[in-house]
Write a protein that holds these residues in place. Sequence first.
Motif, PDB file in Angstrom:
ATOM      1  N   LEU A  82       0.823  -1.206   0.000  1.00 43.47           N
ATOM      2  CA  LEU A  82       0.000   0.000   0.000  1.00 43.47           C
ATOM      3  C   LEU A  82       0.855   1.252   0.000  1.00 43.47           C
ATOM      4  CD1 LEU A  82      -2.343  -1.984   0.816  1.00 43.47           C
ATOM      5  CD2 LEU A  82      -3.273  -0.059   2.092  1.00 43.47           C
ATOM      6  N   ILE A  83       0.418   2.219  -0.772  1.00 41.12           N
ATOM      7  CA  ILE A  83       1.084   3.525  -0.827  1.00 41.12           C
ATOM      8  C   ILE A  83       0.025   4.596  -0.626  1.00 41.12           C
ATOM      9  CG2 ILE A  83       2.371   5.131  -2.287  1.00 41.12           C
ATOM     10  CD1 ILE A  83       3.526   2.747  -3.784  1.00 41.12           C
ATOM     11  N   ASP A  84       0.292   5.520   0.294  1.00 37.40           N
ATOM     12  CA  ASP A  84      -0.613   6.646   0.514  1.00 37.40           C
ATOM     13  C   ASP A  84      -0.479   7.597  -0.677  1.00 37.40           C
ATOM     14  OD1 ASP A  84      -1.752   9.146   1.353  1.00 37.40           O
ATOM     15  OD2 ASP A  84      -1.529   8.524   3.438  1.00 37.40           O
ATOM     16  N   ALA A  85      -1.584   7.875  -1.354  1.00 36.81           N
ATOM     17  CA  ALA A  85      -1.549   8.718  -2.560  1.00 36.81           C
ATOM     18  C   ALA A  85      -0.986  10.099  -2.270  1.00 36.81           C
ATOM     19  CB  ALA A  85      -2.952   8.831  -3.153  1.00 36.81           C
ATOM     20  N   ARG A  86      -1.099  10.553  -1.033  1.00 38.64           N
ATOM     21  CA  ARG A  86      -0.589  11.888  -0.690  1.00 38.64           C
ATOM     22  C   ARG A  86       0.927  11.885  -0.545  1.00 38.64           C
ATOM     23  NH1 ARG A  86      -3.970  12.514   4.668  1.00 38.64           N
ATOM     24  NH2 ARG A  86      -3.092  10.410   4.801  1.00 38.64           N
ATOM     25  N   ASN A  87       1.478  10.764  -0.073  1.00 37.76           N
ATOM     26  CA  ASN A  87       2.906  10.707   0.236  1.00 37.76           C
ATOM     27  C   ASN A  87       3.758  10.083  -0.864  1.00 37.76           C
ATOM     28  OD1 ASN A  87       2.185  11.728   2.761  1.00 37.76           O
ATOM     29  ND2 ASN A  87       1.936   9.671   3.620  1.00 37.76           N
ATOM     30  N   ASN A 110      -3.502   3.890  -2.254  1.00 36.35           N
ATOM     31  CA  ASN A 110      -4.693   4.081  -1.418  1.00 36.35           C
ATOM     32  C   ASN A 110      -4.949   5.574  -1.153  1.00 36.35           C
ATOM     33  OD1 ASN A 110      -6.881   3.315   0.148  1.00 36.35           O
ATOM     34  ND2 ASN A 110      -5.664   3.031   2.001  1.00 36.35           N
ATOM     35  N   LYS A 111      -6.140   5.820  -0.629  1.00 33.19           N
ATOM     36  CA  LYS A 111      -6.583   7.179  -0.260  1.00 33.19           C
ATOM     37  C   LYS A 111      -6.637   8.097  -1.479  1.00 33.19           C
ATOM     38  CE  LYS A 111      -4.862   6.541   4.447  1.00 33.19           C
ATOM     39  NZ  LYS A 111      -4.228   7.123   5.631  1.00 33.19           N
ATOM     40  N   MET A 112      -7.049   7.525  -2.607  1.00 40.90           N
ATOM     41  CA  MET A 112      -7.203   8.337  -3.817  1.00 40.90           C
ATOM     42  C   MET A 112      -8.274   9.409  -3.633  1.00 40.90           C
ATOM     43  SD  MET A 112      -5.027   7.568  -6.202  1.00 40.90           S
ATOM     44  CE  MET A 112      -5.799   8.348  -7.629  1.00 40.90           C
ATOM     45  N   ASP A 113      -9.208   9.164  -2.693  1.00 38.54           N
ATOM     46  CA  ASP A 113     -10.250  10.169  -2.430  1.00 38.54           C
ATOM     47  C   ASP A 113      -9.652  11.458  -1.858  1.00 38.54           C
ATOM     48  OD1 ASP A 113      -9.724   8.231  -0.316  1.00 38.54           O
ATOM     49  OD2 ASP A 113     -11.114   9.396   0.923  1.00 38.54           O
ATOM     50  N   LEU A 114      -8.481  11.345  -1.221  1.00 36.68           N
ATOM     51  CA  LEU A 114      -7.848  12.530  -0.613  1.00 36.68           C
ATOM     52  C   LEU A 114      -7.021  13.326  -1.613  1.00 36.68           C
ATOM     53  CD1 LEU A 114      -6.762  11.063   2.850  1.00 36.68           C
ATOM     54  CD2 LEU A 114      -8.893  12.231   2.223  1.00 36.68           C
TER      55      LEU A 114
END
Length: 418
Positions: free
Chosen positions: A116-121, A147-151
């Motif tokens: 998993l990779i945070d889309a923001r980071n 992940n967290k593409m919604d952000l």
Amino acid sequence: MDIQHNQLLRFTTAGSVDDGKSTLIGRLLYDSKSIFEDQIAAVENTSKQKGIDGVDLALFTDGLKDEREQGITIDVAYRYFTTPKRKFIIADTPGHVEYTRNMVTGASTANAAIILIDARNGVIEQTKRHAYIASLLQIPHIVVCVNKMDLVDYNEERFNEIVQQFEEFASKLYIKDVRYIPISALNGDNVVNRSENMAWYKDSPLLNVLETLHISSDVNKIDSRLAVQTVIRPQRDGFIDYRGYAGRLQSGIFRVGDEVAVLPSGFTSTVKSINAGEKEVEEAFAPMSVSMTLEDDIDISRGDMIVRKNNQPETLQEFDVMLCWLNRDSARPRTKYTIMHTSNEKKAMIKDVVYKMNINTFERDEEDKSLNMNDIARVKIRTTHRLMTDAYRKNRQTGSIILIDDATKETVAAGMIV
């Protein structure tokens, strides 16, 4: 299709802290309807107590009290679920850098790894660490979930940037198959169901990818290796009329009539019979447990290995290993450990640390000879007796070892023979 006969996929999840691993697994279980109603009710109740509207999906995997109190996953949590197409075992491993050892444990038997990779980071040091370990353990499939593409407003350009970041360093690793999926575990985008928010993504959601991945057996079918666990000599009317060598086939195939060698002695003979349970069979293949008899009476004991005469492993007392140090206490120079290899238990010591690997930069440090928890290093190991070994890249079963501290009986390291 009969679920009992479905293929089993073992996969591990890895990522940095708060990347959403537990939420992703909870979403997989929840949306695929793989959770019992009483479990759902219990999690809904706990979610309300925490002041959360709806269901806290992470609670489906974070079952330990300490995990809930700290809000992090601190151990390898195993979950099982089934869909009409496949059965799954999930190993959810922690994201903290100090828990690299847990990823090694969880990933050691995996067919696939979800990173998993945070889309923001984007790609960070932990991403590289987890990918390197997956490469080291030769996991055949890597699924990179951004992940967290919604952000990031489901932005396609951001997703493509992260894919490029990952490919730049992954090209230096030995990874066979990499897939990329933009998801929002919290909202369910592209986890079980296709996302309406990312119409630009044309490929399958995560569950469909997991259901259709080709599971190639990691059992070596060429190099025949039977690690002897015990010698069976039943008594009948005071006479011994059977001498069977029982153990699990680590790899390959044996047939009645095959010419074999017994290691480390080197004596040769021919397979007389093979028994699988109470049934006599003409051939046996890994990972079957069998009892084998030979035409000649040879002195064989636990720890010996029966192999094909014309296909033998190396018989060594000293060899190189890529070692992951698992213990909180550092390695002590010239200390004797118990080495576990197939059915063998021998004494061994770490003779030298050839280099330590900096997983974040892929640089090798040849000066630092210490081994601390979570360190990965190439070391030279010397044993008191010869072991029958293959390189890990060739044969996982005969190429892997663990080290045990004789005083505490704790497993202190796991390694792959180079």
